[in-house]
Design a protein around this motif. Structure first.
Motif, PDB file in Angstrom:
ATOM      1  N   TYR A 170       0.814  -1.207   0.000  1.00  0.00           N
ATOM      2  CA  TYR A 170       0.000   0.000   0.000  1.00  0.00           C
ATOM      3  C   TYR A 170       0.855   1.268   0.000  1.00  0.00           C
ATOM      4  O   TYR A 170       0.352   2.353   0.194  1.00  0.00           O
ATOM      5  N   SER A 228     -13.245   6.016  -3.379  1.00  0.00           N
ATOM      6  CA  SER A 228     -12.136   6.680  -4.061  1.00  0.00           C
ATOM      7  C   SER A 228     -10.803   6.022  -3.710  1.00  0.00           C
ATOM      8  O   SER A 228      -9.801   6.261  -4.379  1.00  0.00           O
ATOM      9  N   ALA A 229     -10.779   5.197  -2.649  1.00  0.00           N
ATOM     10  CA  ALA A 229      -9.594   4.417  -2.291  1.00  0.00           C
ATOM     11  C   ALA A 229     -10.044   3.200  -1.504  1.00  0.00           C
ATOM     12  O   ALA A 229     -10.984   3.271  -0.716  1.00  0.00           O
ATOM     13  N   GLU A 247     -11.962   5.023   1.514  1.00  0.00           N
ATOM     14  CA  GLU A 247     -12.295   6.436   1.332  1.00  0.00           C
ATOM     15  C   GLU A 247     -13.449   6.525   0.339  1.00  0.00           C
ATOM     16  O   GLU A 247     -13.492   5.773  -0.640  1.00  0.00           O
ATOM     17  N   GLN A 275      -9.466   4.423  -8.087  1.00  0.00           N
ATOM     18  CA  GLN A 275      -9.010   5.686  -8.659  1.00  0.00           C
ATOM     19  C   GLN A 275      -9.140   5.746 -10.171  1.00  0.00           C
ATOM     20  O   GLN A 275      -9.035   6.816 -10.766  1.00  0.00           O
ATOM     21  N   SER A 316      -9.137  -0.828  -9.464  1.00  0.00           N
ATOM     22  CA  SER A 316      -8.641   0.376  -8.804  1.00  0.00           C
ATOM     23  C   SER A 316      -9.753   1.416  -8.733  1.00  0.00           C
ATOM     24  O   SER A 316     -10.277   1.847  -9.763  1.00  0.00           O
ATOM     25  N   SER A 365      -8.224  -0.545   0.225  1.00  0.00           N
ATOM     26  CA  SER A 365      -7.194  -1.557   0.410  1.00  0.00           C
ATOM     27  C   SER A 365      -7.627  -2.467   1.549  1.00  0.00           C
ATOM     28  O   SER A 365      -8.357  -2.057   2.452  1.00  0.00           O
TER      29      SER A 365
END
Length: 259
Positions: free
Chosen positions: A9, A100-101, A72, A239, A237, A103
């Protein structure tokens, strides 16, 4: 199955401050999980770091592990969900929230969990029961699932990316199920459905109907783009996928990626 390195990460664990969760927090973690707001999220975002116990029969040696996540979402989607909840509307949170994120990793080392939390919060007492920090819920059961609601929201957005590409490139969409064959052009892509203009007229198709369909699009030169449902949990992803703006009621590509 092994714990994932923090280097995955891009985090420097050596610089994370040392802190420990209290006995009360560990008890809460074992019963209900723990979560905390990310203290310094990116602009127009709200984030959480969370942990819960999951049952893993193949995990050695304890059969239990910690599932740790960093999430996020857009502030726009977070406040939209709060409005729905205040109005007591029946809604699945991940139908509204726009990641938006994202992990996630597994570990059986509480110290590793604490070090990861320290990357996002300054003091351990900020970690509380997930409900007390509005952390989006995952599955209620205790078993590890490689397909979480958060990941399903990314799969839906990958589907949206396919539809937007077909619309913008004016590709002919082919939709084949045992009950019907549709051919036409995508004219609108909504939050949960899209419009397909066929020779028989305009058809509105819900995203969920794709599970029983074979879908492909053909461009002007005859090139074929086949839709295949993503299956790997970390293969998408957040993003790089389009994000729904509840304010504008439209899909947009992340600014840093362009379109």
């Amino acid at each position: 199955m092994q714990a994932v390195s923090f280097a995955r990460y891009g985090e420097d664990m050596s610089s994370a401050p040392r802190f420990k969760l209290s006995i009360q927090q560990v008890n809460t973690l074992n019963r209900s999980g723990l979560a905390a707001y990310v203290q310094r999220p990116p602009k127009d975002r709200v984030g959480w770091v969370s942990v819960r116990q999951v049952w893993l029969p193949e995990w050695r040696p304890a059969k239990w592990a910690y599932e740790v996540q960093h999430l996020e979402v857009t502030l726009d989607s977070f406040w939209t969900l709060k409005v729905y909840e205040e109005q007591q509307l029946d809604i699945e949170p991940w139908d509204l929230l726009m990641l938006s994120a994202f992990s996630s990793f597994l570990s059986d080392d509480l110290g590793e969990v604490e070090r990861f939390f320290a990357l996002f919060i300054d003091r351990p007492e900020f970690a509380r029961h997930p409900d007390r920090v509005d952390c989006p819920h995952e599955f209620a059961n205790e078993e590890w699932s490689r397909e979480t609601p958060a990941h399903y929201s990314l799969i839906r957005r990958a589907w949206v990316a396919f539809l937007l590409c077909a619309r913008d490139r004016v590709m002919e969409m082919n939709w084949l199920t045992p009950q019907q064959i549709l051919r036409g052009h995508v004219t609108r892509v909504g939050l949960g459905d899209f419009d397909l203009l066929t020779t028989e007229g305009l058809r509105t198709v819900a995203f969920g109907q794709r599970y029983e369909a074979q879908v492909w699009a053909v461009d002007a030169e005859g090139g074929i783009q086949q839709w295949q449902e993503p299956s790997k949990r970390l293969g998408l992803s957040a993003q790089r996928l389009p994000i729904w703006s509840h304010e504008a009621e439209s899909w947009d590509w992340p600014l840093e990626e362009g379109h």
